[in-house]
Write an enzyme that holds these catalytic residues in place. Sequence first.
Site, mmCIF file in Angstrom:
data_model
loop_
_atom_site.group_PDB
_atom_site.id
_atom_site.type_symbol
_atom_site.label_atom_id
_atom_site.label_comp_id
_atom_site.label_asym_id
_atom_site.label_seq_id
_atom_site.Cartn_x
_atom_site.Cartn_y
_atom_site.Cartn_z
ATOM 1 C CB ALA A 575 34.447 -23.664 62.954
ATOM 2 C CE1 TYR A 576 31.712 -19.577 55.655
ATOM 3 C CE2 TYR A 576 30.350 -21.305 55.199
ATOM 4 C CZ TYR A 576 30.821 -19.880 54.709
ATOM 5 O OH TYR A 576 30.233 -19.124 53.433
ATOM 6 C CB SER A 577 27.781 -23.572 60.193
ATOM 7 O OG SER A 577 28.167 -24.215 59.374
#
Length: 686
Positions: A575-577
């Site tokens: 989700a972050y990347s």
Amino acid sequence: MQNQWAKPDSEIGDAFDQLVYQSRLIGADTSLVVWGGGNTSIKSTVEDFRGRPTEAMIIKGSGSDLKTIEKKHFPSLKMEDVLPLYTLDAMTDDDMVAYLGQCMLNPKDPRPSIETLLHAFLPFHSVVHSHADAIVALTNTRDAETLLQEVYGDTVSIVEYIRPGFKLSKLVGKTVQSNPNSGGVVLMNHGLFTWGDTSREAYDRHIDLVAKADHFSQEKRKAKTVFTLAEKTQFSSDARGKIAASLAPVIRGAVSELHDVVLRYDDNSDILEFVNSNQGNSLSQIGPATPDHTLQTKIKPLWLELSNPEDIVNSSDQIRESVKAYALEYSQWYEKHTDHVHPMLDPYPRLILVPGLGMWSTGKDARAALIAGDIYHHTIQVIKSAEGMSTYVSLTNQDAYDVEYWPMELYKLTIAPPERSFSRKVALVTGAANGIGKVIAQRLAAEGAHVVVTDLNSNSATALAEEINGQHGYNRALPLPMDVTNHAQIVEAFHQIRLFYGGLDIVISNAGIAPAGIVDELPISDWQNALDINTTGHFLVSQEAVRLMKQQEQGGSIVFIGTKNVPAPGGGFGAYSVSKAAQVQLARVLAIENGEFGIRCNVVNPDAIFQGSNLWSTEMREQRAKAHGISVDGLEEFYRQRNLLKTYVTSDDVANTVLFLASEQSSKTTGAMIPIDGGLRDAFPR
Ligand code: ZN
């Protein structure tokens, strides 16, 4: 005008204490002095550095403000050295300042006021000087002599207008010595001097003379309406704010052609009464009331009559044309009066008066803009009361030129410390309450920027803004609540920025989250949240920023805080990347779309910043330690060992690169991504 002296002298303390008490009473009343204006003194016996009793004058130091003055702001001068100057016929400002420097009992004290000799040549214990509105209103009328006679009879002496310096000091000294019974001296287009055997006596006389002028003008004004309401569109307070916010960046851009300025918008009732009157236009163009006013406001404001303020496109064109015309007229005025010793100063207006909307004042920082604006409130009062009694007149063009290009004042500019790299700029930082965002906000402020401190946590944003204002001065920081997923809140924040500073030059889009979890286990809400904050949040903030910057026509710099995970994603960090990679693509599109407007957009990719960061929660530390098969305690060391330079990366390291990208030093760089990760082979571009 009320006498505010509330204590018996014995309760206040010795003569010096009484001087401080008196000075603060004068300073507290803005109808007497504003922003460092006016000065006070006593003559007294003090001890020199060897303890010998010495006759001295204790006088306000240059640059201090009477309302907050303390003993340390008053230098003492040896009268035995000062008084022989009275026998001279002339003296240049430079010679006078150099000479007075030699008369100081303590060379480390602040420099004495430029009006020091005026005090020295008056043979009384206490001397008080103000630029009282009520006195200036009387002197700035076509029939000033008659009116002054009507108010004071022969109880005060009157001295013609001369720029402060030796000549004026000597003239005042001579006038008073030949009229020893007069109770004060009125200086034309300037102000009032009174004196007494005690600080209280000089104060009482001062207030008494100003009150007489005030009373007289109020009586005269009763019979006359000075400002009559023009038949023009009036706006509600909300509508005014909306239009002002829409137009402010256009004004800021137009007046920042040579040097950036910060604006202050003001729609107080006295300003509106003036700009909405039939008389405002012509009266505003007559000229400044006093030398003090001239230094802050230039010879005249720009009167900006918009045919329809609600038509933003048309009004923007009108603003740009009018500002250009003002600058042209100013340069013609300069050419007409200059002796070519000093080059022309910034030809753009310090005050912009707009019927229906109010006034913008400009300055190199928020404080300077406030001072110019504050002074014009008093100019309006002076004009109103002068017109109520007679006809307002001002300094002549040449006198106004001689004040604006006064070598003493220009010299002050040359010895002032050089402006810091971000002075005159306005920067917005999102997620500024802690971690990288907080360090960047502090560093920008330390380099002179005005910083809009925004965060989800508005209490922390307010605390940081207060800290910055305490360190760097009035209104350097503006705290605003900002949830970057809340469109309405972002729009409202930009409305506030437009009104508060007039525009924006730099955006550091920093707010972000870092949810962890492998894709097949990741709750959809975590995925969506990451996209909302890390991608859409940056979209919403930069959309408003670009709209503003395009109106301003002065370019701009947007910096996104990305992550090393963009070029080198990690497992368990989907989700972050992904949301950060989308953010970087957005930065590139912004760079492509806005290059022609001089608006740059770049990205920094930090890695493993632990210091003060909210991203590194206990849960995150445990999760990452587990992913790398190490203990939580070994996590920071693990990240250090995995980079080529074997170094810890700190928020300050990130701030260094962010400030570079925000600054003119990177003016040829846009659409770029700079790693701040100690060197990671995985993150090298492929
Ligand atoms: Zn003065």
